[in-house]
Design a protein around this motif. Structure first.
Motif: not given
Length: 533
Positions: A186-195, A199-207, A229-232
Motif C-alpha cells: 500500500v502506498i500513501f501519497h501526500t500531495s505537495a500541491n495542496h498544503v 504548512m511546509d509540505p515535508l512537515l505535512l508528509s511527516m505528520s 517521499g511516500n509512506t509504504l
C-alpha cells in the motif's frame, strides 16, 4: 573495574582460610564471594553467586572436584575451573586435561605460584570481557540500525533487486519474520500541491506518516517505511478476502487526513501476492493505483484489483522500466499524454540505435511490450492490431514517421480497450448489485456492507462507481426500489401498512410510513385513498 568473583571449594576449612589470607585477592583483581566444603554445596553456591572462577580440591565427600568440574562444564561453561589437590595421580591429571581445567596445582599451595596463575587468568578474563563488550556494542548498534536495514531490504525487494540466492539470507539476517501467507503493498501519497497555508509540505508528509503509524500500523500486521517521499506499507494477510476491509480502512484514513489535517492523501493498493518475493508486483500495482487518481479523484483509497478487469491474472509481471511512462499513460487514458509519451519512446529509439540490428531489436521490443501489457490486462493484442500475422516484421520495416504513428495509434487503441474492459467490469458490478436488491429487498438486514462483502469489493470503490453509473447512492437506490414495490402493494392490495412494511424490508411500520411520505408526499393510507377517488 569490577573484580572477578571466586568460589573456594575444599573439604578442609583450614585450607580455605589459608588461601583467603595468603593471597592478595583484591590486588590481583579478584574477590572471594563464598566457600564450600563439598561439591554439592558448591553447586548450590554457584547457582546463587554466579562466580567467574571456581578453585576446588579433588578429594571431597558427596561429590569430588572432578565430578563438580564436569557439572560446571555442562551447566556453566563460562566458569573457569582451577584445581588444587594433594593427590599427584596421572589419572586425575588426565581427567583434568579432558575437562579443560585452567590450572592443576599440587598442595601444599604455593601462594606465589597461585598468584601468578591468577594473574594469567585475569588477563584471559579481561580479554574475554573486552570481546564481550565489543560484541554487545556491535549488537546494540545493529539493533539500532535494524529498522533502517529492514527498510533498505524492503525497498530492494519492491524494486525487484533481491536475487533468489540472497532472499532467505537477508530475511533471516534482518530478522524479518513475515509469514503471510498473503502480502500486499500500500502506498500513501501526500500531495505537495495542496498544503494548508503556513504548512511546509515535508512537515505535512511527516505528520501523515506519524498518523499512519498510530492509526493503521498498530492495527495491522505490516512493515512501514518511507520511499520516494511516500509512506509504504507491506501487509501480511491471512485471507485475500480481507482486501476489501483494508481498502475501506485506507479510504477512511484518507478522508480523515483531509478533514482533520488538510492533507490530500491518496492510498494506492496493489494486488495480493502469495510470496514476499513477489511484492514488487504488488508495489507496481499500488503505483498504478496512485496514478489513477486523475480519474477517480484524490482523498481516497484506490485498489488496483478493483479497477482493472476482473480476469487479470495475478501472476502478471510488471513491464520494463523503459516503457513505463507510456504504459502508465495508456492506463490513465489521456490522449495528449499518450501522444507525448509515444513520441518520446520513438525519439529514444532513433537517438540510441546506430545499426540496423539495434533498430530492429528496439522495434521488436516495443511490440513485445505491447503484447505483454495486453496479456497482463486480459486484452487480445491480435484483435487490437488487426490480426496481422507478420506484425513484428512490418513494424521493424517502418521509418520514424510510420513507427511513431503506429505506436500512437496502437497505444490509443489499447487504452480504449482497457477503458471499455474497465467499464464493462463496473457495469457488471452494478448489475450484480441491482440483482441482489431485486432478490433481497424484502430482507430488513440487507446493507451496503453486506452487499460489498458478497460482491468482494470495498465500500469506497463500490459506492463511487455505483453513484457514477446509477446517479444515486446504493442506499437511495435500495430505498427507491422498496418504495416502488410498496407503492404497487398500496395501490393494488388491501394489505395493512405494517404488512406492506414487512414485505419491503421495514420492521418498524412508523419508519416505513415516514420513508413512504418522504417519497410520495403523503402517508400510505392517504396515498391509497387519493388513488381511489
Amino acid at each position: 573495574m569490577e573484580r572477578y568473583k571466586v568460589l573456594l571449594v575444599d573439604d578442609e576449612v583450614e585450607v580455605i582460610d589459608i588461601m583467603e589470607q595468603k593471597i592478595h585477592w583484591n590486588d590481583l583483581g579478584f574477590k572471594v564471594v563464598g566457600s564450600a566444603t563439598n561439591g554439592v554445596k558448591a553447586l548450590e553456591l554457584v547457582e546463587k553467586l554466579q562466580p567467574d572462577v571456581v578453585l576446588t580440591d579433588i578429594k571431597m565427600p558427596y561429590m569430588n572436584g572432578l565430578q563438580l568440574a564436569r557439572r560446571l562444564n555442562e551447566d556453566y561453561p563460562n566458569i573457569y575451573i582451577m584445581i588444587c589437590t594433594g593427590f599427584d595421580e596421572f589419572e586425575y591429571a588426565k581427567e583434568a586435561v579432558h575437562l579443560e581445567i585452567k590450572e592443576y596445582m599440587l598442595k601444599p599451595i604455593n601462594s606465589t605460584e597461585l598468584s601468578a596463575s591468577l594473574e594469567d587468568l585475569k588477563e584471559t578474563l579481561d580479554r574475554e570481557r573486552e570481546e564481550k563488550l565489543n560484541v554487545k556494542k556491535l549488537n546494540n548498534y545493529f539493533q539500532e540500525a535494524l529498522p533502517k536495514l529492514q527498510s533498505n531490504f524492503l525497498i530492494s525487494l519492491i524494486e525487484g533487486r533481491v536475487g533468489e540466492e540472497d532472499y532467505d539470507r537477508f530475511l533471516q539476517a534482518y530478522q524479518l519474520d513475515m509469514k503471510g501467507p498473503h502480502f500486499c503493498c500500500v502506498i500513501f501519497h501526500t500531495s505537495a500541491n495542496h498544503v494548508p497555508d503556513g504548512m511546509d509540505p515535508l512537515l505535512l508528509s511527516m505528520s501523515v506518516e506519524r498518523e499512519i503509524k498510530d492509526r493503521l500500523v498498530e492495527e495491522w500486521e505490516c512493515k512501514e517505511f518511507i520511499y520516494m517521499g511516500n509512506t509504504l506499507l507491506i501487509l501480511e494477510l491471512d485471507s485475500k478476502e480481507k482486501m476489501a476491509q483494508v481498502t475501506d480502512a485506507c479510504d477512511r484514513f484518507c478522508r480523515w487526513a483531509y478533514r482533520i489535517m488538510g492533507a490530500v492523501v491518496t492510498a494506492g493498493i496493489g494486488t495480493v501476492c502469495d510470496s514476499l518475493r513477489d511484492i514488487s508486483i504488488s508495489y507496481e500495482g499500488a503505483r498504478d493505483a496512485i496514478s489513477y487518481r486523475v480519474l477517480y479523484g484524490t482523498k481516497r483509497a484506490i485498489n488496483i484489483g478493483e479497477i482493472v478487469p476482473k480476469e487479470q491474472k495475478q501472476t502478471a509481471q510488471p513491464e520494463e522500466i523503459s516503457m513505463q511512462e507510456l504504459l502508465r499513460a495508456i492506463r490513465i487514458g489521456d490522449p495528449e499524454e499518450i501522444k507525448e509519451m509515444a513520441h518520446k519512446e520513438i525519439e529514444k529509439i532513433y537517438k540510441n540505435t546506430e545499426t540496423i540490428s539495434q533498430h530492429n531489436l528496439a522495434t521488436l521490443e516495443i511490440v513485445s511490450r505491447f503484447v505483454r501489457f495486453c496479456t497482463n490486462n486480459s486484452l487480445d493484442f491480435n484483435e487490437i492490431s488487426g490480426y496481422s500475422q507478420n506484425i513484428y516484421e512490418k513494424v521493424s520495416q517502418m521509418d520514424e514517421s510510420l513507427l511513431t504513428n503506429w505506436t500512437v495509434n496502437m497505444s490509443m487503441a489499447i487504452s480504449d480497450c482497457l477503458m471499455n474492459a474497465r467499464n464493462n467490469t463496473s457495469k457488471r458490478l452494478i448489475v450484480d448489485a441491482q440483482n441482489i436488491v431485486k432478490d433481497r429487498y424484502m430482507e430488513a438486514d440487507i446493507s451496503l456492507d453486506e452487499v460489498c462483502a458478497q460482491l468482494g469489493v470495498s465500500n469506497s470503490y463500490f459506492s463511487s462507481i455505483f453513484k457514477k453509473e446509477v446517479g444515486k447512492s446504493f442506499i437511495s437506490y435500495l430505498t427507491d426500489y422498496r418504495m416502488d414495490i410498496a407503492e404497487d402493494l398500496v395501490l393494488n392490495t388491501d394489505e395493512k401498512s405494517y404488512t406492506i412494511a414487512e414485505k419491503v424490508g421495514y420492521l418498524d411500520a412508523n419508519y416505513f410510513s415516514y420513508v413512504f411520505k418522504k417519497k410520495f408526499g403523503v402517508s400510505p393510507s392517504k396515498y391509497r385513498a387519493s388513488a381511489k377517488k
